[in-house]
Design a protein around this motif. Structure first.
Motif, PDB file in Angstrom:
ATOM      1  N   LEU A   9       0.830  -1.205   0.000  1.00  0.00           N
ATOM      2  CA  LEU A   9       0.000   0.000   0.000  1.00  0.00           C
ATOM      3  C   LEU A   9       0.864   1.254   0.000  1.00  0.00           C
ATOM      4  N   LEU A  10       1.926   1.235   0.782  1.00  0.00           N
ATOM      5  CA  LEU A  10       2.832   2.384   0.837  1.00  0.00           C
ATOM      6  C   LEU A  10       3.486   2.627  -0.522  1.00  0.00           C
ATOM      7  N   LEU A  11       3.887   1.552  -1.186  1.00  0.00           N
ATOM      8  CA  LEU A  11       4.489   1.679  -2.518  1.00  0.00           C
ATOM      9  C   LEU A  11       3.483   2.240  -3.525  1.00  0.00           C
ATOM     10  N   VAL A  12       2.247   1.756  -3.451  1.00  0.00           N
ATOM     11  CA  VAL A  12       1.207   2.224  -4.372  1.00  0.00           C
ATOM     12  C   VAL A  12       0.901   3.699  -4.140  1.00  0.00           C
ATOM     13  N   LEU A  13       0.983   4.126  -2.896  1.00  0.00           N
ATOM     14  CA  LEU A  13       0.696   5.521  -2.572  1.00  0.00           C
ATOM     15  C   LEU A  13       1.810   6.467  -3.012  1.00  0.00           C
ATOM     16  N   CYS A  14       3.052   6.006  -2.929  1.00  0.00           N
ATOM     17  CA  CYS A  14       4.189   6.915  -3.113  1.00  0.00           C
ATOM     18  C   CYS A  14       4.847   6.849  -4.493  1.00  0.00           C
ATOM     19  N   LEU A  15       5.040   5.661  -5.025  1.00  0.00           N
ATOM     20  CA  LEU A  15       5.841   5.525  -6.238  1.00  0.00           C
ATOM     21  C   LEU A  15       5.232   6.129  -7.505  1.00  0.00           C
ATOM     22  N   PRO A  16       3.892   6.233  -7.628  1.00  0.00           N
ATOM     23  CA  PRO A  16       3.357   6.872  -8.840  1.00  0.00           C
ATOM     24  C   PRO A  16       3.825   8.308  -9.049  1.00  0.00           C
ATOM     25  N   PHE A  17       4.399   8.929  -8.023  1.00  0.00           N
ATOM     26  CA  PHE A  17       4.887  10.295  -8.172  1.00  0.00           C
ATOM     27  C   PHE A  17       6.313  10.344  -8.723  1.00  0.00           C
ATOM     28  N   THR A  18       6.942   9.180  -8.910  1.00  0.00           N
ATOM     29  CA  THR A  18       8.252   9.148  -9.552  1.00  0.00           C
ATOM     30  C   THR A  18       8.058   9.009 -11.059  1.00  0.00           C
ATOM     31  N   LYS A  19       8.975   9.578 -11.825  1.00  0.00           N
ATOM     32  CA  LYS A  19       8.787   9.644 -13.276  1.00  0.00           C
ATOM     33  C   LYS A  19       8.763   8.267 -13.925  1.00  0.00           C
ATOM     34  N   ILE A  20       9.636   7.370 -13.480  1.00  0.00           N
ATOM     35  CA  ILE A  20       9.709   6.059 -14.119  1.00  0.00           C
ATOM     36  C   ILE A  20       8.421   5.266 -13.908  1.00  0.00           C
ATOM     37  N   MET A 273     -10.136   8.001   1.698  1.00  0.00           N
ATOM     38  CA  MET A 273      -9.241   8.828   0.893  1.00  0.00           C
ATOM     39  C   MET A 273      -8.217   7.979   0.145  1.00  0.00           C
ATOM     40  N   VAL A 274      -8.024   6.735   0.590  1.00  0.00           N
ATOM     41  CA  VAL A 274      -7.105   5.855  -0.143  1.00  0.00           C
ATOM     42  C   VAL A 274      -7.641   5.538  -1.531  1.00  0.00           C
ATOM     43  N   SER A 275      -8.924   5.807  -1.777  1.00  0.00           N
ATOM     44  CA  SER A 275      -9.458   5.575  -3.120  1.00  0.00           C
ATOM     45  C   SER A 275      -8.883   6.563  -4.122  1.00  0.00           C
ATOM     46  N   ALA A 276      -8.101   7.530  -3.631  1.00  0.00           N
ATOM     47  CA  ALA A 276      -7.375   8.405  -4.546  1.00  0.00           C
ATOM     48  C   ALA A 276      -6.350   7.620  -5.352  1.00  0.00           C
ATOM     49  N   VAL A 277      -5.910   6.486  -4.812  1.00  0.00           N
ATOM     50  CA  VAL A 277      -4.938   5.661  -5.529  1.00  0.00           C
ATOM     51  C   VAL A 277      -5.411   4.230  -5.728  1.00  0.00           C
ATOM     52  N   LEU A 278      -6.462   3.833  -5.046  1.00  0.00           N
ATOM     53  CA  LEU A 278      -6.998   2.486  -5.204  1.00  0.00           C
ATOM     54  C   LEU A 278      -8.382   2.559  -5.846  1.00  0.00           C
ATOM     55  N   ASP A 279      -8.804   1.480  -6.451  1.00  0.00           N
ATOM     56  CA  ASP A 279     -10.086   1.436  -7.143  1.00  0.00           C
ATOM     57  C   ASP A 279     -11.236   1.633  -6.162  1.00  0.00           C
ATOM     58  N   ASN A 280     -11.977   2.739  -6.297  1.00  0.00           N
ATOM     59  CA  ASN A 280     -13.067   2.992  -5.352  1.00  0.00           C
ATOM     60  C   ASN A 280     -14.198   1.979  -5.499  1.00  0.00           C
ATOM     61  N   ALA A 281     -14.320   1.362  -6.669  1.00  0.00           N
ATOM     62  CA  ALA A 281     -15.343   0.331  -6.847  1.00  0.00           C
ATOM     63  C   ALA A 281     -15.036  -0.889  -5.981  1.00  0.00           C
ATOM     64  N   THR A 282     -13.765  -1.239  -5.896  1.00  0.00           N
ATOM     65  CA  THR A 282     -13.375  -2.383  -5.070  1.00  0.00           C
ATOM     66  C   THR A 282     -13.565  -2.075  -3.595  1.00  0.00           C
ATOM     67  N   LEU A 283     -13.211  -0.866  -3.189  1.00  0.00           N
ATOM     68  CA  LEU A 283     -13.435  -0.468  -1.799  1.00  0.00           C
ATOM     69  C   LEU A 283     -14.921  -0.492  -1.468  1.00  0.00           C
ATOM     70  N   ALA A 284     -15.737  -0.052  -2.405  1.00  0.00           N
ATOM     71  CA  ALA A 284     -17.186  -0.083  -2.185  1.00  0.00           C
ATOM     72  C   ALA A 284     -17.671  -1.519  -2.036  1.00  0.00           C
ATOM     73  N   ALA A 285     -17.136  -2.407  -2.862  1.00  0.00           N
ATOM     74  CA  ALA A 285     -17.537  -3.814  -2.788  1.00  0.00           C
ATOM     75  C   ALA A 285     -17.189  -4.428  -1.441  1.00  0.00           C
ATOM     76  N   ALA A 286     -16.065  -4.004  -0.870  1.00  0.00           N
ATOM     77  CA  ALA A 286     -15.627  -4.552   0.409  1.00  0.00           C
ATOM     78  C   ALA A 286     -16.347  -3.915   1.593  1.00  0.00           C
ATOM     79  N   GLU A 287     -16.738  -2.651   1.460  1.00  0.00           N
ATOM     80  CA  GLU A 287     -17.270  -1.910   2.601  1.00  0.00           C
ATOM     81  C   GLU A 287     -18.792  -1.892   2.671  1.00  0.00           C
ATOM     82  N   ILE A 288     -19.444  -1.802   1.518  1.00  0.00           N
ATOM     83  CA  ILE A 288     -20.901  -1.653   1.508  1.00  0.00           C
ATOM     84  C   ILE A 288     -21.570  -2.977   1.852  1.00  0.00           C
TER      85      ILE A 288
END
Length: 355
Positions: A9-20, A273-288
């Motif tokens: 999760l930490l990698l998914v949150l941070c690494l998209p801001f690197t150019k590569i 707010m983690v849905s900013a980087v994770l699929d909000n549809a999947t979070l909805a499926a898990a939470e609702i």
């Protein structure tokens, strides 16, 4: 398992801001999704089928609309030019964002994003204004698409899980979503100055842009029709992106079930707010859950929808618009994140004090 998923999760949150990683975002998220499924032992034949099939409708829509816009780009631009000349420019911008946001629930968020890209290309605004207009429109599209089950994957999953009727989400979220879409349209009208539109009007009229407008337009490359290769590659990237998010969501489900489901909906509102980087549809499926009341479901959904516009990976419209208009993740987040955070605070205040 928890430690491994936390690292991912930490990698998914941070690494998209690197150019590569930014240049290879879809592949990166796919690798992270596979890793999450391995760590959580979530792999199954059913998940593989879901990951392969779930992206098909969106991919087909992106491919089909890409081809249609390539074939009809000139007539569309002429139509937009006529409409924009027939009304004050600020009114045109406001109506453009509002109508596109609301129509996304019918034409899907994917198609709405492609329309957005086409119109932004035609307007040829200066770079800063262009980015802000794209961000506001993406927020409007992401919110508006939830009003029907066909608008976006999140709405489809929620309606299916609750066994609700076609207009359930419109009744549930309409009083929150529609005013928000209108507000984003008004904000868009306020940030775009008529003078910034001069070069587009001059170009549409066949005139040579003024020196000032050339300087503004220099911030953005001259738009050109997409090649068939570009359309196909973009469609494949959308397919891979949605597949990756499906795997990520499945991989994180044990983590979500263990630590999130028993939380207060108002706490989940902020955690979402983690849905900013994770699929909000999947979070909805898990939470609702059908056991939840309508108010709790509404609060959770609004947290997912608003935060989905805060970063490029948060929602498909963001991905399409940022990719086609060459808006970097940092450039997008610089305006979208504080805007989304402010929207989260405002809606939270409404939940606490006005509802």
């Amino acid at each position: 398992m928890v430690m491994g998923l936390s690292v991912i999760l930490l990698l998914v949150l941070c690494l998209p801001f690197t150019k590569i990683v930014e240049r290879n975002l879809e592949a990166f998220l796919f690798v992270m999704g596979v890793a999450a499924c391995i760590v959580s032992r979530s792999f199954s034949w059913h998940l593989v089928q879901e990951a392969l099939l779930h992206p098909l409708n969106i991919t087909i829509a992106v491919l089909a609309m890409g081809l249609l816009f390539r074939w009809f780009e000139k007539p569309i631009e002429k139509g937009i030019s006529r409409i924009s000349h027939a009304m004050p420019f600020r009114l045109f911008i406001a109506l453009f964002v509002i109508i596109l946001g609301l129509l996304s629930s019918v034409i899907t968020a994917i198609v709405a994003a492609i329309v957005l890209v086409t119109i932004i290309r035609f307007l040829r605004l200066d770079r800063k204004t262009e980015v802000r207009l794209v961000v506001l429109a993406c927020f409007a599209i992401g919110l508006g698409a939830v009003l029907t089950p066909i608008g976006e994957p999140l709405s489809t999953i929620v309606v299916s899980k609750l066994d609700a009727d076609f207009f359930y989400l419109l009744r549930l979220t309409g009083t929150s979503v529609i005013p928000a879409v209108i507000l984003f349209g008004v904000l868009a009208a306020l940030i775009v100055k008529p003078g910034q539109y001069t070069s587009a009007m001059e170009t549409a009229a066949g005139k040579e842009p003024s020196i000032a407008s050339k300087e503004d337009e220099g911030l953005k490359a001259e738009p050109a029709s997409e090649s068939y290769k570009e359309i196909v590659i973009r469609s494949f990237k959308i397919y891979l992106f949605v597949m990756a998010l499906t795997l990520l969501g499945a991989g994180f489900e044990p983590f979500i079930e263990a630590y999130l489901l028993d939380l207060n909906p108002l706490v989940l509102y902020w955690i979402n707010m983690v849905s900013a980087v994770l699929d909000n549809a999947t979070l909805a499926a898990a939470e609702i859950s059908p056991a939840m009341g309508d108010k709790a479901i509404q609060d959770i959904l609004m947290g997912l929808l608003i935060s989905g516009g805060m970063l490029v990976p948060g929602n498909i419209p963001n991905i399409i618009a940022a990719g086609k208009l060459k808006i970097s993740s940092i450039e997008y987040a610089r305006f979208a994140f504080p805007l989304g955070l402010a929207a989260m605070v405002v809606y939270f205040a409404i939940i606490l004090f006005l509802v």
